[in-house]
Structure formats: structure tokens, C-alpha cells
Write a protein that holds these residues in place. Sequence first.
Motif, PDB file in Angstrom:
ATOM      1  N   ASN A 524      28.934 110.037  90.383  1.00  0.00           N
ATOM      2  CA  ASN A 524      28.476 110.931  91.444  1.00  0.00           C
ATOM      3  C   ASN A 524      29.658 111.701  92.016  1.00  0.00           C
ATOM      4  OD1 ASN A 524      26.364 111.840  93.317  1.00  0.00           O
ATOM      5  ND2 ASN A 524      27.638 110.831  94.846  1.00  0.00           N
ATOM      6  N   ASN A 525      29.427 112.993  92.231  1.00  0.00           N
ATOM      7  CA  ASN A 525      30.464 113.837  92.827  1.00  0.00           C
ATOM      8  C   ASN A 525      29.773 114.934  93.622  1.00  0.00           C
ATOM      9  OD1 ASN A 525      32.556 115.584  93.457  1.00  0.00           O
ATOM     10  ND2 ASN A 525      33.645 115.189  91.550  1.00  0.00           N
ATOM     11  N   ASP A 554      34.868  95.104  89.173  1.00  0.00           N
ATOM     12  CA  ASP A 554      35.177  96.471  89.579  1.00  0.00           C
ATOM     13  C   ASP A 554      34.759  97.427  88.471  1.00  0.00           C
ATOM     14  OD1 ASP A 554      36.144  98.821  90.581  1.00  0.00           O
ATOM     15  OD2 ASP A 554      38.262  98.337  90.271  1.00  0.00           O
ATOM     16  N   TYR A 555      33.531  97.909  88.540  1.00  0.00           N
ATOM     17  CA  TYR A 555      33.030  98.792  87.493  1.00  0.00           C
ATOM     18  C   TYR A 555      33.481 100.229  87.682  1.00  0.00           C
ATOM     19  CZ  TYR A 555      30.313  94.718  86.301  1.00  0.00           C
ATOM     20  OH  TYR A 555      29.944  93.446  85.945  1.00  0.00           O
ATOM     21  N   GLY A 556      34.263 100.494  88.734  1.00  0.00           N
ATOM     22  CA  GLY A 556      34.913 101.784  88.844  1.00  0.00           C
ATOM     23  C   GLY A 556      36.042 101.940  87.845  1.00  0.00           C
ATOM     24  N   ASP A 557      36.474 100.838  87.250  1.00  0.00           N
ATOM     25  CA  ASP A 557      37.439 100.838  86.147  1.00  0.00           C
ATOM     26  C   ASP A 557      36.646 101.032  84.855  1.00  0.00           C
ATOM     27  OD1 ASP A 557      39.086 100.033  83.986  1.00  0.00           O
ATOM     28  OD2 ASP A 557      40.293  98.778  85.317  1.00  0.00           O
ATOM     29  N   ILE A 558      36.916 102.109  84.138  1.00  0.00           N
ATOM     30  CA  ILE A 558      36.116 102.448  82.958  1.00  0.00           C
ATOM     31  C   ILE A 558      36.156 101.351  81.910  1.00  0.00           C
ATOM     32  CG2 ILE A 558      35.903 104.058  81.024  1.00  0.00           C
ATOM     33  CD1 ILE A 558      36.692 106.287  82.855  1.00  0.00           C
ATOM     34  N   GLU A 559      37.308 100.719  81.731  1.00  0.00           N
ATOM     35  CA  GLU A 559      37.393  99.654  80.731  1.00  0.00           C
ATOM     36  C   GLU A 559      36.510  98.474  81.110  1.00  0.00           C
ATOM     37  OE1 GLU A 559      41.022  98.594  78.850  1.00  0.00           O
ATOM     38  OE2 GLU A 559      42.060 100.375  79.575  1.00  0.00           O
ATOM     39  N   VAL A 560      36.489  98.101  82.385  1.00  0.00           N
ATOM     40  CA  VAL A 560      35.619  97.012  82.840  1.00  0.00           C
ATOM     41  C   VAL A 560      34.164  97.401  82.660  1.00  0.00           C
ATOM     42  CG1 VAL A 560      34.953  95.594  84.813  1.00  0.00           C
ATOM     43  CG2 VAL A 560      37.364  96.191  84.457  1.00  0.00           C
ATOM     44  N   LEU A 561      33.834  98.647  82.992  1.00  0.00           N
ATOM     45  CA  LEU A 561      32.474  99.137  82.806  1.00  0.00           C
ATOM     46  C   LEU A 561      32.049  99.042  81.350  1.00  0.00           C
ATOM     47  CD1 LEU A 561      30.060 100.885  84.224  1.00  0.00           C
ATOM     48  CD2 LEU A 561      31.130 102.740  82.961  1.00  0.00           C
ATOM     49  N   SER A 662      36.952 109.035  90.536  1.00  0.00           N
ATOM     50  CA  SER A 662      37.817 109.152  91.709  1.00  0.00           C
ATOM     51  C   SER A 662      37.502 108.021  92.669  1.00  0.00           C
ATOM     52  CB  SER A 662      37.610 110.503  92.405  1.00  0.00           C
ATOM     53  OG  SER A 662      36.272 110.621  92.875  1.00  0.00           O
ATOM     54  N   ILE A 663      38.436 107.764  93.589  1.00  0.00           N
ATOM     55  CA  ILE A 663      38.265 106.711  94.582  1.00  0.00           C
ATOM     56  C   ILE A 663      38.525 107.305  95.958  1.00  0.00           C
ATOM     57  CG2 ILE A 663      39.054 104.470  95.413  1.00  0.00           C
ATOM     58  CD1 ILE A 663      40.009 103.861  92.594  1.00  0.00           C
ATOM     59  N   PRO A 664      37.481 107.362  96.822  1.00  0.00           N
ATOM     60  CA  PRO A 664      37.688 107.905  98.168  1.00  0.00           C
ATOM     61  C   PRO A 664      38.424 106.906  99.052  1.00  0.00           C
ATOM     62  CG  PRO A 664      35.462 107.088  97.954  1.00  0.00           C
ATOM     63  CD  PRO A 664      36.112 106.919  96.595  1.00  0.00           C
ATOM     64  N   SER A 692      35.075 103.308  93.757  1.00  0.00           N
ATOM     65  CA  SER A 692      35.016 104.463  92.863  1.00  0.00           C
ATOM     66  C   SER A 692      33.636 105.110  92.902  1.00  0.00           C
ATOM     67  CB  SER A 692      35.339 103.999  91.437  1.00  0.00           C
ATOM     68  OG  SER A 692      34.980 104.969  90.500  1.00  0.00           O
ATOM     69  N   ASN A 693      33.585 106.367  92.452  1.00  0.00           N
ATOM     70  CA  ASN A 693      32.314 107.079  92.328  1.00  0.00           C
ATOM     71  C   ASN A 693      31.591 106.751  91.031  1.00  0.00           C
ATOM     72  OD1 ASN A 693      34.198 108.374  90.681  1.00  0.00           O
ATOM     73  ND2 ASN A 693      33.228 110.366  90.919  1.00  0.00           N
ATOM     74  N   LEU A 694      32.115 105.782  90.274  1.00  0.00           N
ATOM     75  CA  LEU A 694      31.499 105.326  89.025  1.00  0.00           C
ATOM     76  C   LEU A 694      30.890 103.951  89.260  1.00  0.00           C
ATOM     77  CD1 LEU A 694      31.070 105.467  85.903  1.00  0.00           C
ATOM     78  CD2 LEU A 694      33.349 104.451  85.678  1.00  0.00           C
TER      79      LEU A 694
END
Length: 810
Positions: A524-525, A554-561, A662-664, A692-694
Motif C-alpha cells: 500500500n502506498n 516481520d513480513y515487511g522484510d521481503i525475504e521473510v515474506l 517503505s517503513i513510516p 512496513s507498507n508490505l
Amino acid sequence: EPRRRVDGHRGSSCPQYTNILLKIKVFYAPSSKTVNYTLNNLGTGTVYKGVFLNENPNFLPDRPVYFVRAPQTVDFGGAVGTRNIYLVNWSGTGASFQYPNASETAVVFNSDSAIVSSNLKGSMISTDASAFSNNSQRKFIETLSGGVTWLHQVYTSAGHVWIEHSSDGGNTWTLGNDRQPLDGSAGGKNPSIAYANDGFNDYNYIGVVWQQPYSSTYRIMGKMFNQYKGSSSVPSPVSEVRTLHTEPSDAYSINANPNLVLAELAFGPFFVTFERKSTSGSWQPGINWLVGHIEDVGSQLAGPFGSVEDNGIVTGTNGSTINAQMSLYSGSTAIEVNLVRQQGSPGRIYSHFVGLYEQIGGGWDYYQYDDGEISYPANVNFSPSIASLANGYYSACWIEYSDMVFYYFGNSVRYYYGDYVQSCSINRGGGSSSSGFAVWSQNPSSNWSNKSIRFDDGEPAGSIITLSTSGKYLQVGNDASSGTSGMYVSSFYPFSSPYYFSTTSSPLSKANAEFVTGRGFEINNGDATFSYRFEDLNVEGENIGFVEAPGTADYGDIEVLNQALVTEPFLINAGATVVFTERSGFADSVAAVTMLGEEGYLNYKVELIDDATGEVVGTAKNVQLASSNAYALKTRSYSLNMDGLAGKTVRIKIALATNLVSIPDIDDEAFLKEERIPIAIRNARKQAHSRSNLILTKSFRDKNAASPKFGTEELTLEAAYVPETYALAQNYPNPFNPSTTINYQLPSSGPITLKVYDVRGREVATLVDEVKKAGRYSVTFDGRRFASGVYFVSMKSGSFQQVRKITLVK
């Protein structure tokens, strides 16, 4: 009294409101007849609106009736046969009354103008199809009194507001408020109910608010009930109706949807919100609030609503804001609520914390933190519900398109449930519990079956359970004691008048059976959201699930996701049929162009991997998105051609690569330092706003995934893509604050390091240091701990080395 004729009053031996029930079998002819029932309050001569039981006995269960409210016309529609109805205090002309046996009274209508007068109110029945449809208002609660759980419910019927009580788990209900409507003869709508105890374990306060006509506008009204905890009696009204707000401009036809919470302790504060549309006067359009204290009434510890001491508005709301719901923070003796509200119809779901604290010497301090939008994609969401938890977070649900969304403020996972969902409700257990249930109605073809899912520590646990109730709208009550073992559901069926309620036959429970699952992600952005959901994987009629994925990761980390987007293994037999559904795209393809810009990209692949080696066997889909080819959200069914793979055990993996993560950062330091706000709430907001927005998405169904669908598109596996060269891409965004995404690729397996250095050449972070297989990868650098300035990212693998300059600007 079945052996003698009974007239309207039954004589002096029978008081006017004595609840005497007669089962009447009605024979009617000719083939089409309209019978007019004149229903009057025989005691005062005043005509009220109300309920006549013209139910179809095949669908409506038997239930008690009380007293009348109003003239109605009942059309038998040419039906032939008998029909069961219940009447109290009846008499008539143009009809003969027969007594065939000791248990039934038969009524034969002898003329087209037959009239029967009755004094009647059906229990848990309504003439109003919208009696329960606004799930933003809490209409169903539970208390503990006399050692048993009491259920309390408010609803509308024929223009009036009613309250009912049950002490046996909803098997039988008693009409409350001395069997009178709460709004008297004025009429009313949109009731909400709440309760609190007095802090001494002696009394329950039960408060009700509603909207009532006043001239050409309306008023917000309130009334308090008292339930002594050692008593097994129906709660008693302890006050006259209190006017809480007189609306200067909005017409009564506008739904103000008032909501109520009561804080704990004797004489504690009450807090009411309501919707307002007009821009005239000092009252602003949006979600307005009222606050005050319960009054002392002499020797009783519970009292009526007090005067409104202050008022205001929930910031960020306007005339388009609807369906606000509050939940008091667990154990609060002040007004500390989590609030969700809907912007637009349908629209977006926003979250707030609202805190009201009494000042020394009188008056109130008002604190609010706006969490922002918690729903995406935008403009397709409605009917939010919320439950505050003891750990400072909250769980919520709402409807997105036709799925129920379960949202826990404490993690980066979004959960999807159901098929063709219409409404949902969520509540936590009693005491200091952070567990509870979310419930929803789904699938109109099955008469709106009702489902539930248990949550523990805010997150879903166990599987979907089908409830004993059915109805389009439903609400789940709290647990009157500690824990979650006594939570019930009330459901409303608004399809044949009079419309009726049903209560679950036993408290809700947790199940651990298997059910269909799906996985995906959302980015989301602003106004742009990309959604991807891989669902209903079915191999030769067997449903295939996904690997475990804890909500705490932490699924804002793409590798973890990506590690969570892997299915369980399955064997490919000769001629195997493999099907799945894919839902992907941007909620707003125009906003997506802005989101992607000139350098933004998003790539996802659906790959088949060998379970033994982890090597990619083939790629089913490889989608590269940029601003030039962003597409709108769509759902498609696919089958995979498995030729040449018989005998292999494989998994399906979804792999994401993007530079849009991104991380606000939280920007309200005053809120974080306000000591009167519980530290658990402040920490919850700080953690949630640093995410994160992911996010990861999980989908759940309680039935088998469909086998191959009509119109399914066949996919042929492509050979696995292997990059030809090493490469370290420029980070995006750049400059960045506080995080940025770095993409790189490897043409062969081997060790790789990815490190960050400052301008003096000092190593400040290690992003990657491991052996990786050939392929493309992404990693996020979080710069919140670092000062603004220029940094360098260095990639080394074998003899290859490359450096990129990145800029952090705060």
C-alpha cells in the motif's frame, strides 16, 4: 383458558398485561382473503405501532408474545390450510370461536370484513427489516448476575426501541423496561447498549442510547438500568429517559447511529458518539462525541445518565463518515477507547485512539491519535467492528468486497474469511482476556449461514465453525465472566415479516479441524494498493495448504515474506490435475501509475520447486509490473500442465521482488509522552506505526476448494530463469527516509555479502552474509538508527564486487 370465550379485557380477575398465551389454529376461506387486525393498547386507548405474528411456522420458531402495538393488515395470500398464531387479550366480530380440544383454539373467519382485536408484542420479533443491520452499534451484551449469564439485546420494531433479557442462554427472552418501548409514544431508532460494573461487584449498570424524533430534527436519548449482581431478576429501569443531545439541523430521517460505552466504577463516565451531516451552527459534521457521569440516586449505586459535561468531534471525520464503533480499553476506569469508522459507502476503514481524562477542578482533557487507514484496497470496505484487548492493541473485522477481513493491530498480517459475506461482529472475552471471537454471515443461497473464528492474543486460532443460528445480520456478545467460555451470538433474519432473531444454542467454542487456506501479499502506498492472493490450490481433488507462518514475523522484510508464500508438498501423479485461483492487481490503476512512477517496479513469480532439492522446476507465471502496464484487480482460475513431472514431489512458491517497500515513522511525540495514556497503548501505537507498507495475507474457507472450474486457463511451466550476470541495482527510493529496497542478482550459487558503509569507510550494517542459489533477490535497509547523509552499499560474490551510493534524508 381454552374452554370459554375470552373478551378484550378478560374481566377484573386478569390484569391488562398478564402474559396469557393461547395457541390458535386459524382456518381461512375463500381462497383469497385479507383479514384486518386492529391492534390497540386496550388500557389507555392510545394506538401504538408494533408487531403482529403473521409468521410462517415452517421458518419461525415458536416464541412468547406480550402486548400490542398497532393496526396492521395481514394478507393470507390465497393460501389454504392452517396457520399457528398467538394472541393475547383478543376479541372480534365477523368470526366464530371454536374449542376443539383443551390445547388449541380454532378461529374461523366468516366474512371478508372480519376483525380481530388483540393486545400483543412478539418476543425477539420485529417488523423492521433494519432492526439489527447496523453492526457499528453494539446491540447485544452479556452480564453476570445471580450466578448466571444474562443476555441483553436492543432493537427496533415498527418505529419503537425495545430491550429484552434472557437468563438461560437465549432459550427464552423477557421483554424489559416494564414491557414498554424505551421511547414511549415518541418512536425511535438506532439503539446501542453497553454495561459496566460499579467496582464493588454489587451492581451492573446497563445503559441504552437511541435516536428519537424531535419536531423536524431529532434528539439523542439515554436510559439506565440497574441489575443487582446477586439477583436473578430482570434489570430494572432506574431513571427517566435523559436527553443527551438536541440536534439543531439534521432531519430525523438521517441516521445518527449513536454508540455508547460506560467506564467501570460507581458514578463512572459515559461516552457517546453519533454521526452528524449538517454544516450549520457550532456542531460540526462528522463523528461527534458527548461525555458525562452517571448520577447518584440516593441509596442506589447505579444511577441515570447524568448531564453532558463536554462535547467534541473525532478529528479527521466529516459528513461522509459513517459506521463508527468504539471499544473501551480493557480495565479502563477512564474513557480510553479504540475506534474504527468507515469513510464513504462503501469506503475506507480508519482507526483512532480516543482518551478523555478528568481535570482537577472539573472539565476534560481530550487526547486522540489517528492511526490512519487500516483497510486496503480503498473504497470497497464497510461495516467495521472492533474489540479492544488487554495488551494495548485491538482486533477488528470488516467486509471487503464479499470477504470478511480480520485485522490485528499487533502484527503485519491480514486475514480473509468466508464467501459472499454480508456482516461481521467481533468481541473479546471477559476479565483481562485478549481472546475472543469474530463472527460473520455468508452465502445467501444457504439462508445466510453464520460462522465464527476464535482469536487468542489478538490473532486467529483454530478453524471456522458453523453456528446454530442463521441470519443476514449478527452480533457476538462479550463473556460476562473471565475468559471466553460463555460468549453467545444473536442473529437477525430479515426476509419474511415479522422478522426474527435467534441465539446460538450454546456458547461459542474453538475448533482445530483443517480448512482451505490461501496466501498472498499487499503493498500500500497512499491511494494505490497492489493485492495478490493465491487461493484454492487443489491437486486431484485434494486441498493443499501453505507452510506455517506465525503472525509475529516481520513480513515487511521481503525475504521473510517469500518464505511464507510456499505451499505444503504434494506428489504429482501421471495425468494429475492441478488448479488454483489467483486474485491480483491494483485497486485503482490510475493511482498505481503514481505509485510506480518512473523507477518503481513489482515482479512476482509462481514457481514449482522440487521438494527434495529446493531447485526451481519451472515457472508458471512471471509478471513484471511498472507504470506502463499496471492493471486493475481481477480474479482468474488456472490449471497447470504437469507433463513430464510424474513421480516428483513438489511445492508451489510465490516469489516477490519490488522496490516499493517503505517503513513510516511515528510523528506524534506528545502522544508517546502523555503519561495518563496507559503505556501499553502508547507502545502499541509506536510499534504499529513503525511497520512496513508490505503485509502478508492469509485466506480461509470452511469447505473444499473447487475442482477445475469452467473457463479455467491452462498454464504451461517455463524453464527456470537464471540471470546471466551478477548485478547490484540502484536502491529505490533514493533519497530515502527511513528505509529503501536494494535488488541484486546471481548467475550461479555461492556465498554473497551485502554491506553498508558510511563516508569514512566504516561498516554500519550487514544486510546479507550467506550462500544463495542463482536468482534475483531483494533486501530492505532500515535507516532509522542512522543519521542523514551519504552511505555506500557493497556487494561481493566470488570475484564480483559492485558499490552503489545511497542517500538518507531525514
